[in-house]
Scaffold this motif. Structure first.
Motif, mmCIF file in Angstrom:
data_model
loop_
_atom_site.group_PDB
_atom_site.id
_atom_site.type_symbol
_atom_site.label_atom_id
_atom_site.label_comp_id
_atom_site.label_asym_id
_atom_site.label_seq_id
_atom_site.Cartn_x
_atom_site.Cartn_y
_atom_site.Cartn_z
ATOM 1 N N ILE A 37 -51.479 -42.667 -82.429
ATOM 2 C CA ILE A 37 -52.018 -41.428 -83.016
ATOM 3 C C ILE A 37 -52.551 -40.525 -81.900
ATOM 4 C CG2 ILE A 37 -53.890 -40.473 -84.435
ATOM 5 C CD1 ILE A 37 -53.520 -42.931 -86.292
ATOM 6 N N PHE A 38 -53.266 -41.115 -80.947
ATOM 7 C CA PHE A 38 -53.784 -40.331 -79.817
ATOM 8 C C PHE A 38 -52.625 -39.723 -79.027
ATOM 9 C CE2 PHE A 38 -55.002 -40.030 -75.319
ATOM 10 C CZ PHE A 38 -56.079 -39.156 -75.413
ATOM 11 N N TRP A 39 -51.590 -40.515 -78.766
ATOM 12 C CA TRP A 39 -50.425 -40.042 -77.997
ATOM 13 C C TRP A 39 -49.762 -38.858 -78.695
ATOM 14 C CZ3 TRP A 39 -45.136 -39.436 -78.484
ATOM 15 C CH2 TRP A 39 -44.395 -39.343 -77.298
ATOM 16 N N HIS A 40 -49.484 -39.000 -79.983
ATOM 17 C CA HIS A 40 -48.843 -37.916 -80.733
ATOM 18 C C HIS A 40 -49.751 -36.691 -80.832
ATOM 19 C CE1 HIS A 40 -45.013 -39.578 -82.102
ATOM 20 N NE2 HIS A 40 -45.618 -40.738 -82.219
ATOM 21 N N SER A 41 -51.060 -36.910 -80.858
ATOM 22 C CA SER A 41 -51.998 -35.790 -80.902
ATOM 23 C C SER A 41 -51.984 -35.017 -79.592
ATOM 24 C CB SER A 41 -53.415 -36.296 -81.212
ATOM 25 O OG SER A 41 -53.443 -36.920 -82.485
ATOM 26 N N CYS A 42 -51.839 -35.733 -78.481
ATOM 27 C CA CYS A 42 -51.701 -35.070 -77.182
ATOM 28 C C CYS A 42 -50.407 -34.262 -77.127
ATOM 29 C CB CYS A 42 -51.715 -36.101 -76.053
ATOM 30 S SG CYS A 42 -53.337 -36.832 -75.748
ATOM 31 N N ILE A 121 -53.225 -18.130 -72.612
ATOM 32 C CA ILE A 121 -54.617 -18.235 -73.078
ATOM 33 C C ILE A 121 -54.637 -18.656 -74.547
ATOM 34 C CG2 ILE A 121 -56.750 -16.944 -73.520
ATOM 35 C CD1 ILE A 121 -55.979 -15.163 -71.121
ATOM 36 N N GLY A 122 -53.763 -18.036 -75.336
ATOM 37 C CA GLY A 122 -53.669 -18.387 -76.750
ATOM 38 C C GLY A 122 -53.276 -19.836 -76.925
ATOM 39 N N GLY A 123 -52.322 -20.279 -76.097
ATOM 40 C CA GLY A 123 -51.873 -21.668 -76.166
ATOM 41 C C GLY A 123 -52.990 -22.645 -75.854
ATOM 42 N N LEU A 124 -53.814 -22.329 -74.843
ATOM 43 C CA LEU A 124 -54.922 -23.213 -74.480
ATOM 44 C C LEU A 124 -55.922 -23.346 -75.630
ATOM 45 C CD1 LEU A 124 -55.690 -22.198 -70.781
ATOM 46 C CD2 LEU A 124 -54.702 -24.340 -71.580
ATOM 47 N N ALA A 125 -56.199 -22.232 -76.305
ATOM 48 C CA ALA A 125 -57.129 -22.259 -77.436
ATOM 49 C C ALA A 125 -56.557 -23.093 -78.571
ATOM 50 C CB ALA A 125 -57.406 -20.829 -77.911
ATOM 51 N N GLU A 126 -55.249 -22.962 -78.779
ATOM 52 C CA GLU A 126 -54.611 -23.662 -79.893
ATOM 53 C C GLU A 126 -54.411 -25.144 -79.600
ATOM 54 O OE1 GLU A 126 -50.521 -23.279 -82.535
ATOM 55 O OE2 GLU A 126 -51.053 -21.712 -81.130
ATOM 56 N N ALA A 127 -54.220 -25.498 -78.322
ATOM 57 C CA ALA A 127 -53.904 -26.878 -77.963
ATOM 58 C C ALA A 127 -54.969 -27.854 -78.449
ATOM 59 C CB ALA A 127 -53.724 -26.986 -76.447
ATOM 60 N N SER A 128 -56.220 -27.530 -78.194
ATOM 61 C CA SER A 128 -57.309 -28.411 -78.586
ATOM 62 C C SER A 128 -57.357 -28.594 -80.096
ATOM 63 C CB SER A 128 -58.639 -27.836 -78.086
ATOM 64 O OG SER A 128 -59.709 -28.626 -78.545
ATOM 65 N N ALA A 181 -64.893 -35.517 -87.023
ATOM 66 C CA ALA A 181 -65.895 -35.613 -85.953
ATOM 67 C C ALA A 181 -65.418 -36.570 -84.858
ATOM 68 C CB ALA A 181 -67.233 -36.090 -86.525
ATOM 69 N N THR A 182 -64.838 -37.694 -85.282
ATOM 70 C CA THR A 182 -64.291 -38.660 -84.323
ATOM 71 C C THR A 182 -63.139 -38.047 -83.536
ATOM 72 O OG1 THR A 182 -64.894 -40.521 -85.745
ATOM 73 C CG2 THR A 182 -63.217 -40.934 -84.072
ATOM 74 N N ALA A 183 -62.293 -37.297 -84.242
ATOM 75 C CA ALA A 183 -61.126 -36.673 -83.604
ATOM 76 C C ALA A 183 -61.555 -35.699 -82.518
ATOM 77 C CB ALA A 183 -60.281 -35.956 -84.657
ATOM 78 N N LYS A 184 -62.563 -34.898 -82.801
ATOM 79 C CA LYS A 184 -63.039 -33.920 -81.805
ATOM 80 C C LYS A 184 -63.553 -34.630 -80.551
ATOM 81 C CE LYS A 184 -65.830 -31.439 -84.397
ATOM 82 N NZ LYS A 184 -66.788 -30.345 -84.750
ATOM 83 N N GLU A 185 -64.262 -35.729 -80.747
ATOM 84 C CA GLU A 185 -64.787 -36.487 -79.613
ATOM 85 C C GLU A 185 -63.650 -37.172 -78.839
ATOM 86 O OE1 GLU A 185 -67.404 -37.932 -76.916
ATOM 87 O OE2 GLU A 185 -67.838 -36.492 -78.515
ATOM 88 N N ARG A 186 -62.712 -37.743 -79.596
ATOM 89 C CA ARG A 186 -61.598 -38.488 -78.978
ATOM 90 C C ARG A 186 -60.681 -37.570 -78.178
ATOM 91 N NH1 ARG A 186 -59.030 -41.664 -76.666
ATOM 92 N NH2 ARG A 186 -57.724 -43.371 -77.386
ATOM 93 N N MET A 187 -60.473 -36.345 -78.667
ATOM 94 C CA MET A 187 -59.522 -35.431 -78.028
ATOM 95 C C MET A 187 -60.189 -34.492 -77.029
ATOM 96 S SD MET A 187 -56.831 -36.561 -79.469
ATOM 97 C CE MET A 187 -55.697 -35.464 -78.631
ATOM 98 N N LYS A 188 -61.502 -34.620 -76.856
ATOM 99 C CA LYS A 188 -62.272 -33.669 -76.047
ATOM 100 C C LYS A 188 -61.732 -33.520 -74.623
ATOM 101 C CE LYS A 188 -66.515 -34.857 -75.193
ATOM 102 N NZ LYS A 188 -67.950 -35.142 -75.462
ATOM 103 N N ASN A 189 -61.350 -34.628 -73.996
ATOM 104 C CA ASN A 189 -60.902 -34.578 -72.603
ATOM 105 C C ASN A 189 -59.401 -34.852 -72.456
ATOM 106 O OD1 ASN A 189 -63.585 -34.135 -71.574
ATOM 107 N ND2 ASN A 189 -64.016 -36.299 -72.004
#
Length: 206
Positions: A37-42, A121-128, A181-189
């Motif tokens: 799930i993390f891999w596909h989210s990246c 810039i738009g892409g960076l905002a959307e990526a997260s 909430a977990t997703a935001k923390e997990r994907m933060k970096n």
């Protein structure tokens, strides 16, 4: 009549055994499911970095369907693409209810891709946001599968029945908020740019 009853009992035991074995595999593969799930989210986040207007939407669908297929493979069940698409759309709508702000960000940054010089810039905002939304959908899907298996599984069920059972097994709004909430923390970096090759492959397959 007695013979039919006995046969019905045998079938019922077989279905229950199948569901129990499926639930055992669901637990046994949990760590690998979370990694996928993390891999596909990246990858989903990296898709947002593709500087072509609207190219990301179809590519994200390709990536998400692939994620659901992989989860099913790990858990040991098989659903048709029709089921996966229907459940996927349902999960995205549920996500919008929990993270409405995320949907707004996706919309604004997608528009920015049309403006020369602003597309990256738009892409960076959307990526997260795209990474987080995909993570929520993946974890919610995995939880739904577990709930369905606990309720007896999907052996012999039609596509329409599987879709109904999966929707009924969806996490509550409070549970989805916790997953978010977990997703935001997990994907933060997350390093989305590292997955550009996989993102482009999804775009090519779309």
């Amino acid at each position: 009549m007695r013979k039919d009853k006995d046969m019905s009992s045998v079938v019922g035991v077989a279905v229950a055994h199948s569901a129990a074995m499926g639930l055992k595999q669901w637990y046994a593969t949990a760590d690998e499911v979370h990694r996928r799930i993390f891999w596909h989210s990246c990858v989903n986040g990296a898709i947002a970095l593709i500087p072509v207007p609207l190219a990301g939407e179809a590519a994200c669908i390709v990536n998400q369907i692939a994620m659901y297929r992989k989860i099913n493979e790990l858990v040991g069940v098989r659903f048709s693409d029709n089921v996966l698409r229907n459940v996927g759309k349902f999960l995205l709508s549920q996500c919008a209810g929990v993270a409405a702000g995320a949907v707004i960000v996706i919309g604004v940054s997608a528009v920015a891709k049309f403006i020369p010089g602003l597309n990256f810039i738009g892409g960076l905002a959307e990526a997260s946001v795209a990474g987080v939304v995909n993570y929520v959908c993946g974890e919610a899907y995995y939880q739904m599968l577990g709930n369905v298996m606990k309720a007896g599984g999907t052996s012999g069920a039609s596509d329409a029945e599987i879709i109904r059972r999966m929707k009924e097994a969806a996490p509550s709004k409070a549970e989805l908020s916790g997953i978010h909430a977990t997703a935001k923390e997990r994907m933060k970096n997350a390093n989305y740019s590292h997955y550009k090759k996989e993102a482009q492959a999804c775009a090519d397959a779309a």
